[in-house]
Design a protein around this motif. Structure first.
Motif, PDB file in Angstrom:
ATOM      1  N   ILE A 133     -13.683   1.855  14.891  1.00 26.23           N
ATOM      2  CA  ILE A 133     -13.906   1.786  13.441  1.00 26.23           C
ATOM      3  C   ILE A 133     -14.864   0.649  13.114  1.00 26.23           C
ATOM      4  O   ILE A 133     -15.809   0.823  12.325  1.00 26.23           O
ATOM      5  CB  ILE A 133     -12.567   1.631  12.688  1.00 26.23           C
ATOM      6  N   ILE A 134     -14.655  -0.507  13.729  1.00 30.95           N
ATOM      7  CA  ILE A 134     -15.560  -1.643  13.507  1.00 30.95           C
ATOM      8  C   ILE A 134     -16.962  -1.278  13.951  1.00 30.95           C
ATOM      9  O   ILE A 134     -17.941  -1.556  13.243  1.00 30.95           O
ATOM     10  CB  ILE A 134     -15.043  -2.904  14.233  1.00 30.95           C
ATOM     11  N   TYR A 135     -17.094  -0.636  15.106  1.00 27.29           N
ATOM     12  CA  TYR A 135     -18.407  -0.202  15.592  1.00 27.29           C
ATOM     13  C   TYR A 135     -19.068   0.733  14.573  1.00 27.29           C
ATOM     14  O   TYR A 135     -20.251   0.597  14.273  1.00 27.29           O
ATOM     15  CB  TYR A 135     -18.277   0.506  16.946  1.00 27.29           C
ATOM     16  N   GLY A 136     -18.306   1.686  14.059  1.00 30.39           N
ATOM     17  CA  GLY A 136     -18.851   2.629  13.082  1.00 30.39           C
ATOM     18  C   GLY A 136     -19.337   1.935  11.822  1.00 30.39           C
ATOM     19  O   GLY A 136     -20.405   2.260  11.292  1.00 30.39           O
ATOM     20  N   ILE A 137     -18.566   0.955  11.345  1.00 36.59           N
ATOM     21  CA  ILE A 137     -18.958   0.214  10.138  1.00 36.59           C
ATOM     22  C   ILE A 137     -20.220  -0.601  10.404  1.00 36.59           C
ATOM     23  O   ILE A 137     -21.166  -0.575   9.603  1.00 36.59           O
ATOM     24  CB  ILE A 137     -17.802  -0.687   9.653  1.00 36.59           C
ATOM     25  N   VAL A 138     -20.250  -1.298  11.533  1.00 34.89           N
ATOM     26  CA  VAL A 138     -21.424  -2.118  11.888  1.00 34.89           C
ATOM     27  C   VAL A 138     -22.651  -1.231  12.046  1.00 34.89           C
ATOM     28  O   VAL A 138     -23.736  -1.554  11.545  1.00 34.89           O
ATOM     29  CB  VAL A 138     -21.145  -2.945  13.162  1.00 34.89           C
ATOM     30  N   ASP A 139     -22.493  -0.106  12.734  1.00 34.24           N
ATOM     31  CA  ASP A 139     -23.614   0.812  12.930  1.00 34.24           C
ATOM     32  C   ASP A 139     -24.101   1.371  11.601  1.00 34.24           C
ATOM     33  O   ASP A 139     -25.311   1.469  11.361  1.00 34.24           O
ATOM     34  CB  ASP A 139     -23.180   1.952  13.863  1.00 34.24           C
ATOM     35  N   TRP A 140     -23.181   1.714  10.714  1.00 31.92           N
ATOM     36  CA  TRP A 140     -23.555   2.230   9.392  1.00 31.92           C
ATOM     37  C   TRP A 140     -24.314   1.172   8.605  1.00 31.92           C
ATOM     38  O   TRP A 140     -25.325   1.476   7.959  1.00 31.92           O
ATOM     39  CB  TRP A 140     -22.310   2.676   8.638  1.00 31.92           C
ATOM     40  N   LEU A 141     -23.829  -0.074   8.653  1.00 33.47           N
ATOM     41  CA  LEU A 141     -24.505  -1.144   7.925  1.00 33.47           C
ATOM     42  C   LEU A 141     -25.897  -1.415   8.481  1.00 33.47           C
ATOM     43  O   LEU A 141     -26.835  -1.692   7.728  1.00 33.47           O
ATOM     44  CB  LEU A 141     -23.673  -2.434   7.957  1.00 33.47           C
ATOM     45  N   LYS A 142     -26.050  -1.324   9.799  1.00 33.39           N
ATOM     46  CA  LYS A 142     -27.367  -1.535  10.423  1.00 33.39           C
ATOM     47  C   LYS A 142     -28.360  -0.448  10.023  1.00 33.39           C
ATOM     48  O   LYS A 142     -29.543  -0.709   9.845  1.00 33.39           O
ATOM     49  CB  LYS A 142     -27.251  -1.514  11.950  1.00 33.39           C
TER      50      LYS A 142
END
Length: 153
Positions: A133-142
């Motif tokens: 989930i953290i990876y998905g959020i970070v990737d989305w923000l990037k």
């Protein structure tokens, strides 16, 4: 390399802990170790004892899940330290519980908490999901499109 180290560590610790519980603790016996309540149960279903008797089917699902993760890693679509850690915990947990399901037709659970009785593989899967989930959020923000306010003069 981090992916493999985490996955192997999870598998070894999970299987070792389950072996010790099966060998030394009777089924339904409860005791406390370092302030943690432990109760030995054998679960032939999925989390929370849902769908009892389908352990081997869930074992096959675990194998398919691991194949899917290995495929994703090979394509390189998802990469980086965070996703390697996430996948390591997820695969280690899936294999740990998959071994029990395919060999014994049930999973050894023993860590008592408010949501039920779990094992180390279950906790590894939870950690892997949180990291995913953290990876998905970070990737989305990037990759989020940047909107710029342009003033009209």
């Amino acid at each position: 390399m981090l992916f493999y180290v985490i996955a192997v560590f999870v598998i070894v610790m999970d299987q070792l802990s389950k072996y010790l519980i099966r060998f030394y603790i009777d089924i339904n016996e409860t005791f406390t170790l370092w302030g943690i309540q432990l109760t030995h149960i054998e679960n032939s279903g999925m989390a929370g004892g849902l769908l009892p008797g389908y352990a081997r089917l869930f074992g096959i699902v675990a194998v398919l899940f691991v194949i899917g993760v290995l495929y994703l890693r090979r394509t390189g679509e998802m990469s980086g330290t965070l996703i390697d850690c996430s996948f390591g915990f997820l695969v280690g947990g899936a294999i740990g519980n998959g071994i029990d399901r395919l060999l014994f037709g049930q999973v050894t659970d023993f860590i008592t908490r408010s949501g039920g009785i779990l094992n180390l593989a279950d906790h590894a899967i939870e950690i892997g999901v949180v990291l995913l989930i953290i990876y998905g959020i970070v990737d989305w923000l990037k990759n989020k499109p940047r909107s710029f306010c342009k003033s009209t003069e």
